[in-house]
Design an enzyme around this catalytic site. Structure first.
Site, short mmCIF file in Angstrom:
data_model
loop_
_atom_site.label_atom_id
_atom_site.label_comp_id
_atom_site.label_asym_id
_atom_site.label_seq_id
_atom_site.Cartn_x
_atom_site.Cartn_y
_atom_site.Cartn_z
N ASP A 128 45.36 29.02 39.81
CA ASP A 128 45.06 28.42 38.63
C ASP A 128 43.75 28.31 38.44
O ASP A 128 42.84 28.74 39.09
CB ASP A 128 45.71 26.80 38.97
CG ASP A 128 45.49 25.91 37.81
OD1 ASP A 128 45.71 26.46 36.54
OD2 ASP A 128 45.35 24.57 38.18
N ASP A 130 41.79 25.22 36.62
CA ASP A 130 40.92 24.06 36.62
C ASP A 130 41.22 23.52 38.24
O ASP A 130 42.47 23.56 38.62
CB ASP A 130 41.49 23.10 35.74
CG ASP A 130 41.29 23.44 34.34
OD1 ASP A 130 40.16 23.92 34.06
OD2 ASP A 130 42.18 23.14 33.22
#
Length: 467
Positions: A128, A130
């Site tokens: 991912d 963030d």
């Protein structure tokens, strides 16, 4: 106010160790998960040996069954370079050798697992963006979200200007707590979902208040009244909600405050701050302030590629924001690639996770990249089926790192069968506290065992006298 990262019926153990319990984690991990603390990469470990050898600074969790597999403190997974990677066809290191190397790694830099993870079986590793590849300075970003939401509540919802003076307290709310939207309370629950502590607004609930509201049964987290605080983005939202309750009830007479409507207003405005770009625009205008750089991150990705892994990125962020952040994070210093996408084999933006794992979505070209040639496919939307076909890897041969229990971990495991690793930054402090107070914990455990034994003996004597 913390919860343990654990798998049903088992305790996390240090990866490659003899099975000793891992320290408590502060956020619940989902489907087969791993975790690792922030800091330097574990020295003297090889990425092809086991989970501990394949992860590095930060906190993460690796999964493969029905709950958290690996747990450790957080920036990103990082194989160390001190030893050559285990090449396919060569015998794997012995358990004794792994245990020896593990003792050389500080506890806060280890990966903790509930299930073994053989990196030799992993063909593709994904991330991912963030809080996984991009690590924000927590206080700065949380204060920014807090302040922008206050401004929007005043401008768009008619809240009094006085709320603009409310200051953010980063220590008040942590992940693992639960918001009762109906009563305006923040709750900490025990392992069995019974409320043990709580606050109404910013004021602690007294024991009698807590018993009166929650004595009848355990909290059902699936009920619409309750919201789990399970992401780092939740923290400023929940604290602002509590501050507004405190402010609006001060000297209030007449009708009671509508706590549910208040929560909806706060959620709507913080979502708007994310959606309309106001939060991201401030972050990208001052990346040095808002982004924490991990000097080992690019080395980690290069090492994974060197050992034959295919790397991919799946993020809900749009291309422009993803590109700005990863240029800042991965394109500094000697040996930097011409473009950060050179480090990956596939990139998916605007993925709409968790729908990315559960629904069919067409992979579309990124408009901003028309006429631009990059080293790997870059698409928006798409789905896990498209990604697996592109990478030539699926199910247990894919390892995915993320920070969101539901969006990253649960569905990728449950629907696609991926192995998962969850980053849990709070685990770093938990490990430190557990180490510093180890003797106190041992003493409490001994006293508890003695008390339990005395109660058994008392019951036996009472039974004998009754006969």
């Amino acid at each position: 106010m913390s919860k343990r990262t654990k798998e049903r019926g088992s305790e996390p153990r240090s990866s490659g160790a003899t099975g000793s319990p891992a320290p408590p984690a502060t956020a619940p991990a989902a489907e087969e998960t791993a975790a690792t603390p922030a800091g330097a990469a574990p020295a003297g470990t090889a990425p092809e040996v086991d989970a501990a050898a394949g992860l590095a600074p930060g906190a993460a969790t690796v999964s493969g069954a029905s709950s958290s597999e690996v747990v450790a403190p957080s920036p990103a997974p990082a194989p160390a370079r001190s030893h050559p990677a285990h090449a396919p066809g060569l015998p794997e290191p012995s358990a004794r050798g792994l245990r020896y190397r593990e003792h050389r790694i500080p506890r806060r830099h280890r990966v903790f697992v509930n299930r073994n993870l053989r990196m030799t079986q992993i063909r593709a590793i994904g991330f991912d963006l963030d809080h996984t590849l991009a690590h924000y300075d927590p206080t700065s970003v949380e204060e920014l979200a807090f302040d922008l939401t206050k401004e929007k509540l005043v401008a768009n919802k008619g809240y009094p200007n006085e709320i603009l003076d409310v200051k953010y307290d980063p220590a008040f709310v942590i992940r693992g707590l639960v918001v009762d939207r109906k009563r305006g309370n923040l709750l900490k629950m025990d392992y069995f979902n019974f409320v043990t502590r709580g606050s109404h607004g910013l004021s602690s609930l007294r024991s009698e208040e807590r018993r009166r509201a929650y004595r009848s049964s355990r909290i059902r987290l699936g009920h619409e009244n309750y919201v789990s605080v399970d992401t780092l983005f939740h923290l400023p939202e929940v604290y602002l909600y509590l501050c507004l309750i405190d402010y609006l009830e001060r000297g209030r007479t007449g009708a009671a405050l509508d706590y549910e409507a208040l929560y909806r207003d706060v959620r709507e405005m913080i979502d708007e701050a994310h959606r309309d770009g106001s939060l991201k625009n401030v972050i990208t205008s001052d990346l040095e302030r808002y982004i924490r750089l991990d000097p080992e991150l690019r080395t980690v990705l290069e090492e994974f590629r060197r050992t034959g892994k295919k790397l991919f990125l799946v993020t809900n962020s749009e291309w422009s924001y993803t590109d700005r952040l990863l240029r800042h994070i991965l394109m500094k210093g000697r040996g930097a690639p011409a473009h950060w996408s050179d480090l990956f084999h596939a990139v998916v933006v605007e993925a709409r996770k968790p729908a990315f794992f559960t629904e069919t979505q067409t992979a579309e070209p990124v408009t901003e990249l028309q006429g631009t040639r990059l080293a790997c496919p870059v698409v928006r939307r798409g789905d896990a089926v498209w990604l697996e076909r592109t990478l030539g890897a699926s199910a247990e041969h894919v390892l995915y790192f993320g920070d969101h229990t539901y969006g990253d971990i649960l569905q990728s495991k449950r629907v696609r069968g991926w192995r998962t690793a969850m980053l849990v930054p709070e685990l770093d402090r938990e490990i430190t506290v557990a180490s510093e107070h180890a003797k106190d914990f041992e003493r409490l455990s001994r006293i508890s065992a003695e008390r339990h034994q005395s109660e058994i003996e008392k019951a036996v004597l009472a039974g004998s006298s009754g006969v």
